[in-house]
Structures are given as C-alpha cells and as structure tokens.
Design a protein around this motif. Sequence first.
Motif, PDB file in Angstrom:
ATOM      1  N   ARG A  65       0.638  -1.266  -0.133  1.00 41.83           N
ATOM      2  CA  ARG A  65      -0.336   0.063   0.059  1.00 41.83           C
ATOM      3  C   ARG A  65       0.507   0.676  -0.071  1.00 41.83           C
ATOM      4  O   ARG A  65       0.054   2.711  -0.763  1.00 41.83           O
ATOM      5  N   LYS A  67       2.615   3.966  -0.909  1.00 37.10           N
ATOM      6  CA  LYS A  67       2.361   4.764  -2.506  1.00 37.10           C
ATOM      7  C   LYS A  67       3.580   4.886  -3.167  1.00 37.10           C
ATOM      8  O   LYS A  67       3.328   4.825  -3.988  1.00 37.10           O
ATOM      9  N   VAL A  70       3.071   1.477  -4.836  1.00 33.95           N
ATOM     10  CA  VAL A  70       2.172   1.032  -5.809  1.00 33.95           C
ATOM     11  C   VAL A  70       2.747   1.700  -7.126  1.00 33.95           C
ATOM     12  O   VAL A  70       1.987   1.423  -8.133  1.00 33.95           O
ATOM     13  N   GLN A  74       2.556   0.096 -10.682  1.00 35.33           N
ATOM     14  CA  GLN A  74       1.882   0.406 -11.506  1.00 35.33           C
ATOM     15  C   GLN A  74       2.418   0.411 -13.225  1.00 35.33           C
ATOM     16  O   GLN A  74       2.891   0.475 -14.433  1.00 35.33           O
ATOM     17  N   GLU A  91      -4.804   2.172  -5.283  1.00 34.56           N
ATOM     18  CA  GLU A  91      -4.942   3.075  -5.529  1.00 34.56           C
ATOM     19  C   GLU A  91      -6.055   3.180  -5.902  1.00 34.56           C
ATOM     20  O   GLU A  91      -6.929   3.906  -5.047  1.00 34.56           O
ATOM     21  N   PHE A  94      -7.991   4.574  -2.510  1.00 34.54           N
ATOM     22  CA  PHE A  94      -7.927   5.011  -1.366  1.00 34.54           C
ATOM     23  C   PHE A  94      -9.215   5.774  -1.826  1.00 34.54           C
ATOM     24  O   PHE A  94      -9.660   5.566  -2.469  1.00 34.54           O
ATOM     25  N   ASN A  97     -10.678   8.321  -4.293  1.00 34.24           N
ATOM     26  CA  ASN A  97     -10.765   6.984  -5.472  1.00 34.24           C
ATOM     27  C   ASN A  97     -11.405   7.103  -5.202  1.00 34.24           C
ATOM     28  O   ASN A  97     -12.836   5.938  -5.951  1.00 34.24           O
TER      29      ASN A  97
END
Length: 289
Positions: A65, A67, A70, A74, A91, A94, A97
């Motif tokens: 998790r 950031k 992540v 990605q 993501e 979150f 989102n």
Amino acid sequence: MNELEILGVHRNKKFSPNHIGNDDAIFSQTAKELEKLGCRITICCEDEFLAMETVNYDKIFTMARQKQVVAKLQELEKNGTQILNSAFGIENCFRTNLTNALNNANIPVADSYIVPTDYQGDEVFDRIKGKGYWIKRGDFHAIHKEDVSFAASREEAKEILREYALREIPDAVISQHLVGDLVKFYGVRGTDFFFWFYPYDANHHKYAEYQQINGNSVYYPFSAEGLQHTANEAAGVVGIDIYGGDAIIGKDGDYRIIDLNDWPSFAPCRDQAAGHIAGRLYQRFLNNN
C-alpha cells in the motif's frame, strides 16, 4: 508445464493497524497454497521491493500500500507485468478515489461527499440526513484511529477537518451515519468464495469504541446473495480481485457498503480463503489475463 515464478510483495507493518499478524498470516498461507499448485514463490517486503534496481519477475501478487511501491508497481503493470491485486485497483481503494468510483457506478453506499480539509461550510452537512457524520481521510487508507472519526455534530466534524488539515491531509470524505447492523465481508472475485459475519459478535474490530456508536447487532434479515453480488460488482468497479469491506444492513433488509479494501486480513475465514485466493491468482497468472 513450466513452473510459474512469482514475486510476492508483502504489506508494510504500518499499513496493518491492529492486524499485523493477521495480514502476515493470510499472505503466508496464500504463498504456501501457490507452492502446492507448483509455483516458485519469492517474498519481499515493500522496502526491499523499492530497493530493487531491476524487477526480474513478470508475475507479482501483492498486499502493498505504500504510495511509492504502488507507483512502481503501476509502471511495471503498464509494461506488461501481471500484478494482483492490480496496482491501479489498489490506488482506486484510497478513500477519495473509492468514493468517486462507487458513486459513479451507482453502487449502494452511504451518502458521501469529498471536501478539502479546510472546508468550513454547511452545504454538505445540509445534504446529509440522519444523526452524525463519519469523517475519513481521503488521500489514503486509515493508518491511525483518528483517520476514521465519528462526529455527532457538524461543529465537531469541522473540528476534525481542521485537525486533518494540520496533519497536511489534503481532503476528506464526509459520510452519512447509517443506522443498522454492521456486517463485515470478504470475497474473491471470479470464485464462489464469500464470507460475511457480524464483527461485534465475534469481537473482531479495530476500534472497540465504534460499537458504542453503531450499537449492538439486531440481525435484520437480508439477502446474503445480493450482498455478495453487490460486493463483487464494487470490487470490479475499482479493479481488485481480493477484497473485503463493511456494509450496514437496514431494518427493511436493504444494505449499503460503507467501506471496501484491497486484500484485507480474512482473519475469521483465513483457512478457507487462502486456497481460493491462490486459485484465483494461479488462474489469472496461468492464463495471462
């Protein structure tokens, strides 16, 4: 058949509030189930993954998790690496989102509005019916107890927003407090696995004081199959396969989702869930989809 070589990226302990052991257990059991299916598994933590100059795996399963992790996942995903749960789905969970995604897809949820943490107006509070509000940090998951707070009045809610602003949290979600039974659920999309229970009855909750706010279970009848369908639909909207969440069951049997998470602990159903999770991962990795 060639052996599948898979990298597992574990969750950093700070992202497992009150569930460090449970998160570790489901991840480890899933890895063992994958090994039973003939996979070769390598496990690393989030920090070790970040330190890798080159990631020599084209299949990754992860509870990460952080950031930065992540974002790195990605980039790999964009270039063809298979990652489950998808880093884009992570993501999407979150809070801000997630709220946008579920609202846009007309998933039944608590009335929720996204505001900057310097918001001190009344329009949003005027729209929300009922008694009380839940204030949740918008930029991430809950890490500290204060990241999900109940406010009995709009004045108290505004004070929580001010505290978030002081913590440099940019936005927050203000949600309606729903009256009814709290139900926690776990699922694996693409399988028939779905487990739900009343967390207060099982003494399974992160923060005991929430029970005083939500009240004891009344056991309103509802369609578990309907909840499973809605939960799977919500997971599909955000793009995750392994999920869990919470819903409130109203006295008329309707239900609304109040939270959805990528790869939770599955603590009360871990032994049953691990095989289904591994099976889903294996199927996706084997078929490259």
